[in-house]
Design an enzyme around this catalytic site. Structure first.
Site, PDB file in Angstrom:
ATOM      1  N   ASP A   1       7.820 -29.952 -54.834  1.00  0.00           N
ATOM      2  CA  ASP A   1       8.819 -28.880 -54.845  1.00  0.00           C
ATOM      3  C   ASP A   1       8.298 -27.554 -54.306  1.00  0.00           C
ATOM      4  OD1 ASP A   1      10.577 -30.698 -56.235  1.00  0.00           O
ATOM      5  OD2 ASP A   1       9.349 -30.305 -57.998  1.00  0.00           O
TER       6      ASP A   1
ATOM      7  N   LYS B   1       8.748 -27.954 -48.890  1.00  0.00           N
ATOM      8  CA  LYS B   1       8.301 -28.586 -47.643  1.00  0.00           C
ATOM      9  C   LYS B   1       9.428 -28.606 -46.624  1.00  0.00           C
ATOM     10  CE  LYS B   1       6.946 -32.120 -50.277  1.00  0.00           C
ATOM     11  NZ  LYS B   1       6.689 -31.531 -51.590  1.00  0.00           N
TER      12      LYS B   1
ATOM     13  N   GLY C   1      13.034 -34.726 -54.396  1.00  0.00           N
ATOM     14  CA  GLY C   1      14.254 -33.941 -54.259  1.00  0.00           C
ATOM     15  C   GLY C   1      13.964 -32.823 -53.289  1.00  0.00           C
ATOM     16  N   HIS C   2      14.626 -32.829 -52.160  1.00  0.00           N
ATOM     17  CA  HIS C   2      14.406 -31.781 -51.168  1.00  0.00           C
ATOM     18  C   HIS C   2      15.667 -30.941 -51.070  1.00  0.00           C
ATOM     19  CE1 HIS C   2      11.056 -33.906 -48.720  1.00  0.00           C
ATOM     20  NE2 HIS C   2      10.994 -34.190 -49.985  1.00  0.00           N
TER      21      HIS C   2
ATOM     22  N   GLN D   1       6.544 -35.467 -52.551  1.00  0.00           N
ATOM     23  CA  GLN D   1       5.631 -35.169 -53.666  1.00  0.00           C
ATOM     24  C   GLN D   1       4.464 -34.319 -53.164  1.00  0.00           C
ATOM     25  OE1 GLN D   1       6.606 -38.787 -53.567  1.00  0.00           O
ATOM     26  NE2 GLN D   1       8.329 -38.003 -54.694  1.00  0.00           N
TER      27      GLN D   1
HETATM   28  P1  IMP Z   1       7.523 -40.812 -60.650  1.00  0.00           P
HETATM   29  O1  IMP Z   1       7.141 -40.514 -59.246  1.00  0.00           O
HETATM   30  O2  IMP Z   1       9.014 -40.796 -60.888  1.00  0.00           O
HETATM   31  O3  IMP Z   1       6.881 -42.066 -61.163  1.00  0.00           O
HETATM   32  O4  IMP Z   1       6.961 -39.634 -61.564  1.00  0.00           O
HETATM   33  C1  IMP Z   1       5.569 -39.402 -61.718  1.00  0.00           C
HETATM   34  C2  IMP Z   1       5.268 -37.918 -61.793  1.00  0.00           C
HETATM   35  O5  IMP Z   1       5.515 -37.328 -60.530  1.00  0.00           O
HETATM   36  C3  IMP Z   1       6.152 -37.137 -62.772  1.00  0.00           C
HETATM   37  O6  IMP Z   1       5.383 -36.062 -63.285  1.00  0.00           O
HETATM   38  C4  IMP Z   1       7.266 -36.607 -61.897  1.00  0.00           C
HETATM   39  O7  IMP Z   1       7.899 -35.486 -62.439  1.00  0.00           O
HETATM   40  C5  IMP Z   1       6.466 -36.269 -60.642  1.00  0.00           C
HETATM   41  N1  IMP Z   1       7.269 -36.268 -59.418  1.00  0.00           N
HETATM   42  C6  IMP Z   1       7.689 -37.347 -58.702  1.00  0.00           C
HETATM   43  N2  IMP Z   1       8.371 -36.956 -57.624  1.00  0.00           N
HETATM   44  C7  IMP Z   1       8.376 -35.615 -57.630  1.00  0.00           C
HETATM   45  C8  IMP Z   1       8.907 -34.632 -56.734  1.00  0.00           C
HETATM   46  O8  IMP Z   1       9.490 -34.900 -55.690  1.00  0.00           O
HETATM   47  N3  IMP Z   1       8.700 -33.333 -57.091  1.00  0.00           N
HETATM   48  C9  IMP Z   1       8.018 -32.990 -58.196  1.00  0.00           C
HETATM   49  N4  IMP Z   1       7.501 -33.872 -59.051  1.00  0.00           N
HETATM   50  C10 IMP Z   1       7.676 -35.180 -58.769  1.00  0.00           C
HETATM   51 MG    MG Z   2      11.502 -31.478 -54.758  1.00  0.00          MG
END
Ligand code: IMP
Ligand code: MG
Length: 432
Positions: free
Chosen positions: A13, A16, A40-41, A236
Site C-alpha cells: 500500500d 505503487k 488492493g491498488h 505487496q
Molecule cells: P495474505 O497475503 O492474504 O496471505 O496475507 C498475509 C499478510 O500480507 C497479511 O499481513 C496481509 O495483511 C498482508 N498483505 C497481503 N496483501 C497485501 C497488500 O496488498 N497490501 C498490504 N498488505 C497485504
Molecule cells: Mg494496496
C-alpha cells in the site's frame, strides 16, 4: 527500450500504482507479476478513483497491453467482477489491451475456506486478507493446483484434476468441523466442496475469460526483440516477502524485485530500472513486527490524514514513522535504482516528525535489520516539518523543510528519489 520494475519496499500500500501509472505513459506492456486478490491498488486518475485487485493498474491506459503474468494467482470470480466494474466505469478491457498467462494459477472457492481454516488453527494469526491467496500458492507448491490452461482441457480430464486437488481440502475440513462441533473453535463450519461445484465455477468464468488467456511468453519474447518498453508491476512488498520479509508474518509469494521478475518471466540482466516505492511514513495491515509503530494520537493522525484503511479488507492500517533502516536494507536485495516517496503532503501536517535511523538492539546501536526484529527499539532523528505542498509542481517549489526531508531520505539510503507524491491524484506527482 528499457525494462523497468516498480516494487513496494515496506508492508504494501505504498502507492505503487502512482509510479506504474506514470511509467506506463510510454509503455507498450505492463505486467502484474505476483500475488493475487489480496492486493488492493487504488489509482486516482482523470478525476476518478479506481480500486483494483488483480488487473494491472495500467488497465486505465487503453493504449498499453496489460498482462497478468505466470507468477500471479487469480480468483476467477474476482477477476471477472473487476473486468465488469472497469467496463462500467468506461475503461476498455478487451483482448487487444488485456491478456492473462495460461500459466497463471487459479484460486478456487475452497482456497478461501482453507485460508480461514489455517488462521483458525494458528495460535499467532498472520491476519491474512482471507482471499485464499496463500492457500493457492500452497497447492501450487503441492503440485495439484490448476492453471488457466486447464480451463481448456476436456471435461473428464478437468474434473479429474479438480478431484485430485480437492482431496486434501475435504480431509482437512472434516477434521476441522469435528473440532468446531466439540466447541474447541468458535467458527462457522467449513462446507464440503464437490468436484461439480468447482467445475461449474471454471465453466462459468471460462466463458468470460477465455479470450484473454494466452501464451504470454511469446508476447514478451517478441516485445523484447522489438525493443518495446515493458513495465513490471509489483504487488505487496519487500517486508511481506516470504523469504526476505518478516517470516512468518508474511505473504506467501516473493514480492521482492527478484520474485517479481520471475513472476513476470523476465530475467534479471534485462531489467534496467527498479523503482522502490515508499510512503513518507510507515503503515501495515495484518500482524507482525513494526518497530516505528505509533499506537497513539500520532498514529491516529497519520491514519486519518493518509486515509489508511485497507483497500481489500477495509481494516484500519497500523501506522508509524518512516523507518529508513528497513528501507536501506532493501537497497541491494532489490537492486534499487530509484525511489518514489508518497504522502509527502500527509506527513508535512505535523510540526515536527521523527525518522528512524538506527535500532537499539542487545545493548548496541545497529543500522541493519536483524532476524529478531521484534527485539529492536527505534533510534529517531527529529526533523522540522509543518509544510504545505499545495501548488508545488516541481521539487524547487516545495517548501524548504519538505525538500530537506527528501534529501535526508536520499542521503541515508544512497538511492535517488525520482517521484514524489503530494496528493492522491496521480497529477499530484513531482518528478525530481
Ligand atoms: P495474505 O497475503 O492474504 O496471505 O496475507 C498475509 C499478510 O500480507 C497479511 O499481513 C496481509 O495483511 C498482508 N498483505 C497481503 N496483501 C497485501 C497488500 O496488498 N497490501 C498490504 N498488505 C497485504
Ligand atoms: Mg494496496
Amino acid at each position: 527500450m528499457p525494462i523497468k520494475m516498480i516494487v513496494g519496499l515496506q508492508y504494501g500500500d505504498e502507492g505503487k500504482g502512482r509510479a506504474v501509472h506514470y511509467e506506463a505513459k510510454d509503455a507498450d506492456i505492463v505486467i502484474r507479476a505476483t500475488g493475487g486478490s489480496n492486493a488492493g491498488h487504488t489509482v486516482v486518475a482523470n478525476g476518478k478513483k479506481y480500486a483494483m485487485h488483480l488487473l494491472p493498474s495500467a488497465i486505465i491506459r487503453p493504449e498499453v497491453l496489460s498482462m497478468i503474468g505466470p507468477g500471479v494467482v487469480a480468483d476467477l470470480k474476482i477477476l471477472v467482477d473487476e473486468i465488469e466494474q472497469m467496463r462500467k466505469a468506461g475503461v476498455k478491457v478487451e483482448k487487444d489491451n488485456f491478456v492473462i498467462s495460461e500459466r497463471t494459477h487459479i484460486t478456487f472457492p475452497h482456497h478461501r475456506q482453507l485460508d480461514r481454516l489455517y488462521e483458525m488453527l494458528k495460535s499467532e494469526k498472520v491476519g491474512t486478507t482471507g482471499r485464499g491467496v496463500g492457500t493457492t500458492y500452497e497447492e501450487k507448491a503441492r503440485r495439484t493446483n490448476l492453471r488457466m490452461h486447464d480451463l481448456f482441457i476436456g471435461t473428464s480430464e478437468l474434473k479429474e484434476k479438480i478431484k485430485e486437488n480437492l482431496k486434501v481440502y475435504n480431509v482437512l475440513v472434516s477434521e476441522a468441523n469435528k473440532l468446531i462441533e466439540d466447541g474447541i473453535y468458535n467458527e462457522e463450519k467449513f462446507p464440503a466442496i464437490t468436484v461439480d461445484e468447482e467445475y461449474n465455477y471454471c465453466m462459468e468464468y471460462k466463458e468470460k475469460l477465455q479470450e484473454f488467456i494466452t501464451d504470454t511468453h511469446v508476447i514478451i519474447d517478441n516485445a523484447i526483440e522489438d525493443n518495446k518498453l515493458i513495465i513490471i508491476e509489483g504487488a505487496q512488498s519487500f517486508w511481506l516477502d516470504n523469504d526476505h520479509g518478516d517470516y512468518p508474518m508474511t505473504t506467501s509469494s516473493n514480492p521482492n524485485a527478484s520474485g517479481t521478475a520471475s513472476g513476470a518471466g523476465i530475467g534479471p540482466t534485462l531489467i534496467d530500472e527498479v523503482i522502490g516505492v515508499i510512503k513518507a511514513y510507515t503503515s501495515r495491515v495484518g500482524n507482525g513486527p513494526f518497530i516505528t509503530e505509533q499506537k497513539n494520537e500520532i498514529g491516529d493522525s497519520i491514519r486519518e490524514w493518509g486515509h489508511e484503511y485497507g483497500t481489500t479488507t477495509g481494516r484500519p492500517r497500523r501506522t508509524g514513522w518512516l523507518d529508513l533502516v528497513m528501507i536501506k536494507h532493501t537497497k541491494n536485495t532489490s537492486g534499487l535504482t530509484a525511489l518514489c516517496v508518497n504522502h509527502l503532503d500527509t506527513i508535512g501536517k505535523f510540526d515536527s516528525i521523527n525518522v528512524c535511523i538506527g535500532y537499539k538492539y542487545k545493548g548496541k546501536i545497529i543500522k541493519h535489520v536483524p532476524i529478531d526484529k521484534e527485539n529492536c527499539e527505534p533510534v529517531y532523528e527529529t526533523l522540522k516539518a509543518g509544510w504545505n505542498t499545495e501548488g508545488a509542481t516541481t521539487f524547487e517549489e516545495l517548501p524548504k523543510e519538505a525538500q530537506e526531508y527528501i534529501n535526508f531520505i536520499e542521503k541515508y539510503t544512497g538511492v535517488f528519489v525520482k517521484y514524489i507524491g503530494v496528493g492522491a491524484d496521480e497529477k499530484r506527482t513531482i518528478i525530481k
